[in-house]
Design a protein around this motif. Structure first.
Motif, mmCIF file in Angstrom:
data_model
loop_
_atom_site.group_PDB
_atom_site.id
_atom_site.type_symbol
_atom_site.label_atom_id
_atom_site.label_comp_id
_atom_site.label_asym_id
_atom_site.label_seq_id
_atom_site.Cartn_x
_atom_site.Cartn_y
_atom_site.Cartn_z
ATOM 1 N N ARG A 1 0.830 -1.207 0.000
ATOM 2 C CA ARG A 1 0.000 0.000 0.000
ATOM 3 C C ARG A 1 0.862 1.253 0.000
ATOM 4 N NH1 ARG A 1 -3.886 -1.519 4.827
ATOM 5 N NH2 ARG A 1 -2.125 -2.823 5.274
ATOM 6 N N SER A 2 1.962 1.241 0.739
ATOM 7 C CA SER A 2 2.816 2.432 0.766
ATOM 8 C C SER A 2 3.501 2.643 -0.588
ATOM 9 C CB SER A 2 3.843 2.344 1.890
ATOM 10 O OG SER A 2 4.714 1.276 1.684
ATOM 11 N N GLU A 3 3.859 1.564 -1.272
ATOM 12 C CA GLU A 3 4.454 1.709 -2.603
ATOM 13 C C GLU A 3 3.436 2.252 -3.602
ATOM 14 O OE1 GLU A 3 7.834 -1.803 -2.624
ATOM 15 O OE2 GLU A 3 5.755 -2.326 -3.088
ATOM 16 N N LEU B 1 1.261 7.129 -6.595
ATOM 17 C CA LEU B 1 0.295 8.204 -6.820
ATOM 18 C C LEU B 1 0.970 9.573 -6.741
ATOM 19 C CD1 LEU B 1 -2.799 6.969 -4.771
ATOM 20 C CD2 LEU B 1 -2.508 6.972 -7.249
ATOM 21 N N VAL B 2 1.855 9.745 -5.773
ATOM 22 C CA VAL B 2 2.583 11.014 -5.656
ATOM 23 C C VAL B 2 3.463 11.216 -6.889
ATOM 24 C CG1 VAL B 2 4.301 12.286 -4.315
ATOM 25 C CG2 VAL B 2 2.505 11.009 -3.138
ATOM 26 N N GLY B 3 4.126 10.161 -7.323
ATOM 27 C CA GLY B 3 4.963 10.247 -8.521
ATOM 28 C C GLY B 3 4.176 10.577 -9.774
ATOM 29 N N GLU B 4 2.992 9.985 -9.899
ATOM 30 C CA GLU B 4 2.137 10.282 -11.056
ATOM 31 C C GLU B 4 1.725 11.749 -11.069
ATOM 32 O OE1 GLU B 4 -1.196 7.652 -10.940
ATOM 33 O OE2 GLU B 4 0.054 5.860 -11.159
ATOM 34 N N SER B 5 1.354 12.284 -9.916
ATOM 35 C CA SER B 5 0.964 13.694 -9.839
ATOM 36 C C SER B 5 2.142 14.594 -10.171
ATOM 37 C CB SER B 5 0.440 14.023 -8.442
ATOM 38 O OG SER B 5 -0.766 13.368 -8.209
ATOM 39 N N ALA B 6 3.310 14.258 -9.643
ATOM 40 C CA ALA B 6 4.505 15.062 -9.920
ATOM 41 C C ALA B 6 4.852 15.013 -11.409
ATOM 42 C CB ALA B 6 5.674 14.569 -9.080
ATOM 43 N N ASP B 7 4.755 13.833 -12.016
ATOM 44 C CA ASP B 7 5.046 13.708 -13.453
ATOM 45 C C ASP B 7 4.052 14.500 -14.294
ATOM 46 O OD1 ASP B 7 7.179 12.063 -12.895
ATOM 47 O OD2 ASP B 7 6.075 10.197 -13.315
ATOM 48 N N ARG B 8 2.796 14.461 -13.895
ATOM 49 C CA ARG B 8 1.768 15.215 -14.620
ATOM 50 C C ARG B 8 2.056 16.711 -14.580
ATOM 51 N NH1 ARG B 8 -4.635 14.816 -13.234
ATOM 52 N NH2 ARG B 8 -5.290 16.571 -14.479
ATOM 53 N N LEU B 9 2.425 17.213 -13.396
ATOM 54 C CA LEU B 9 2.734 18.642 -13.280
ATOM 55 C C LEU B 9 4.041 18.993 -13.989
ATOM 56 C CD1 LEU B 9 1.628 19.315 -9.619
ATOM 57 C CD2 LEU B 9 0.420 19.875 -11.731
ATOM 58 N N ARG C 1 14.080 22.109 -9.957
ATOM 59 C CA ARG C 1 14.718 22.159 -8.637
ATOM 60 C C ARG C 1 13.730 21.836 -7.520
ATOM 61 N NH1 ARG C 1 19.331 23.041 -6.714
ATOM 62 N NH2 ARG C 1 18.600 24.494 -5.153
ATOM 63 N N LEU C 2 12.806 20.943 -7.806
ATOM 64 C CA LEU C 2 11.795 20.558 -6.830
ATOM 65 C C LEU C 2 11.832 19.045 -6.675
ATOM 66 C CD1 LEU C 2 9.384 21.614 -5.130
ATOM 67 C CD2 LEU C 2 7.953 21.234 -7.124
ATOM 68 N N GLN C 3 11.854 18.596 -5.426
ATOM 69 C CA GLN C 3 11.799 17.156 -5.187
ATOM 70 C C GLN C 3 10.593 16.829 -4.323
ATOM 71 O OE1 GLN C 3 15.448 15.997 -3.308
ATOM 72 N NE2 GLN C 3 14.754 16.536 -1.268
ATOM 73 N N PHE C 4 10.163 15.582 -4.399
ATOM 74 C CA PHE C 4 8.982 15.127 -3.671
ATOM 75 C C PHE C 4 9.378 14.036 -2.693
ATOM 76 C CE2 PHE C 4 5.642 17.320 -5.909
ATOM 77 C CZ PHE C 4 6.273 17.692 -7.072
ATOM 78 N N ALA C 5 8.715 14.019 -1.537
ATOM 79 C CA ALA C 5 8.964 13.004 -0.514
ATOM 80 C C ALA C 5 7.630 12.571 0.074
ATOM 81 C CB ALA C 5 9.858 13.572 0.586
ATOM 82 N N VAL C 6 7.607 11.379 0.621
ATOM 83 C CA VAL C 6 6.416 10.862 1.291
ATOM 84 C C VAL C 6 6.809 10.459 2.702
ATOM 85 C CG1 VAL C 6 4.666 9.046 1.304
ATOM 86 C CG2 VAL C 6 5.403 10.032 -0.855
ATOM 87 N N GLU C 7 6.050 10.918 3.679
ATOM 88 C CA GLU C 7 6.252 10.528 5.075
ATOM 89 C C GLU C 7 4.931 10.007 5.610
ATOM 90 O OE1 GLU C 7 7.986 13.471 7.593
ATOM 91 O OE2 GLU C 7 9.662 13.824 6.238
ATOM 92 N N GLU C 8 5.009 9.207 6.661
ATOM 93 C CA GLU C 8 3.799 8.643 7.256
ATOM 94 C C GLU C 8 2.939 9.719 7.908
ATOM 95 O OE1 GLU C 8 2.457 5.390 7.408
ATOM 96 O OE2 GLU C 8 3.867 5.209 5.756
ATOM 97 N N ILE C 9 3.534 10.483 8.831
ATOM 98 C CA ILE C 9 2.792 11.523 9.552
ATOM 99 C C ILE C 9 3.665 12.765 9.680
ATOM 100 C CG2 ILE C 9 1.342 9.928 10.872
ATOM 101 C CD1 ILE C 9 3.236 10.367 13.241
ATOM 102 N N PRO C 10 3.057 13.929 9.897
ATOM 103 C CA PRO C 10 3.857 15.134 10.145
ATOM 104 C C PRO C 10 4.625 15.000 11.461
ATOM 105 C CG PRO C 10 1.537 15.676 9.805
ATOM 106 C CD PRO C 10 1.638 14.210 9.837
ATOM 107 N N GLY C 11 5.770 15.614 11.535
ATOM 108 C CA GLY C 11 6.593 15.537 12.730
ATOM 109 C C GLY C 11 5.965 16.178 13.959
#
Length: 170
Positions: free
Chosen positions: A57-59, A64-72, A82-92
Motif C-alpha cells: 500500500r505504501s508503494e 500516486l505522488v509520482g504520477e501527480s509530480a510527473d503530470r505537473l 529544482r523541486l523534489q517530492f517526498a512521502v512521510e507517514e505523519i507530520p513531525g
C-alpha cells in the motif's frame, strides 16, 4: 546448558527460550517446518512483481505522488527542475497539532536551502484517513501536490492544474 532425564523424558534447562531443541528421531523445530512441510521450500511468489497486487500500500501511495509530480512536470517543465517530492507517514509535529485541535496537514513545502532543492512532503496517514475509495485517494493526493506546487510557483492551484478541486473537499 544442562539436561535432566526423567523416566523416558528429556528435559533441557537453557538460558534462552529461543535455543533450538535437540533434534530427536528426525524431527525439526516448528519454526523450521511450518512453511516448508515437505522440504521443497516456497515454490515461488504468489504475485509476479509487475502485477498491481504485488506492490504494498505504501508503494502504491508513492506511485500516486509520482504520477501527480510527473503530470505537473509535463505541464510546467523547467519550472519543476529544482523541486523534489517526498512521502512521510505523519507530520513531525502531529502531537502539537492535535493538542491545539487543528487538522493535520496533508502536505508541506520546504523551500530550497543552500544546495538542497525545494521539497514537497506528502503525508500518507492523514490523506488515507480522509479518503474512502481509491478514486478519492488519487484525487486528494493530486490536489495536495497541486496546492504545494502552487505555493512553490506563487500561483493559484487552478492556474497550476485546471483539474484541481474536481472532487468535493472533505
Amino acid at each position: 546448558m544442562q539436561f535432566a532425564r526423567v523416566e523416558g523424558w528429556q528435559i533441557r534447562l537453557s538460558t534462552s527460550p529461543l535455543d533450538e531443541a535437540p533434534k530427536a528421531a528426525g524431527r525439526r523445530a516448528f519454526r523450521a517446518r511450518h512453511r516448508d512441510r515437505h522440504g521443497r521450500g516456497l515454490r515461488g511468489q504468489l504475485l509476479l512483481p509487475p502485477l498491481p497486487g504485488a506492490r504494498s500500500r505504501s508503494e502504491r501511495f508513492d506511485d500516486l505522488v509520482g504520477e501527480s509530480a510527473d503530470r505537473l512536470e509535463d505541464i510546467w517543465g523547467a519550472a519543476m527542475d529544482r523541486l523534489q517530492f517526498a512521502v512521510e507517514e505523519i507530520p513531525g509535529d502531529l502531537e502539537t497539532l492535535m493538542l491545539l485541535g487543528e487538522a493535520p496537514p496533508l502536505a508541506a513545502f520546504r523551500p530550497a536551502q543552500d544546495r538542497e532543492p525545494a521539497t514537497i512532503t506528502v503525508y500518507r496517514r492523514p490523506i488515507l484517513q480522509n479518503t474512502e475509495t481509491e478514486e478519492e485517494l488519487r484525487e486528494v493526493v493530486h490536489d495536495a501536490v497541486v496546492e504545494q506546487v502552487a505555493g512553490y510557483l506563487n500561483l493559484s492551484p487552478e492556474a497550476v492544474d485546471p483539474s484541481y478541486g474536481r472532487m468535493r473537499r472533505f
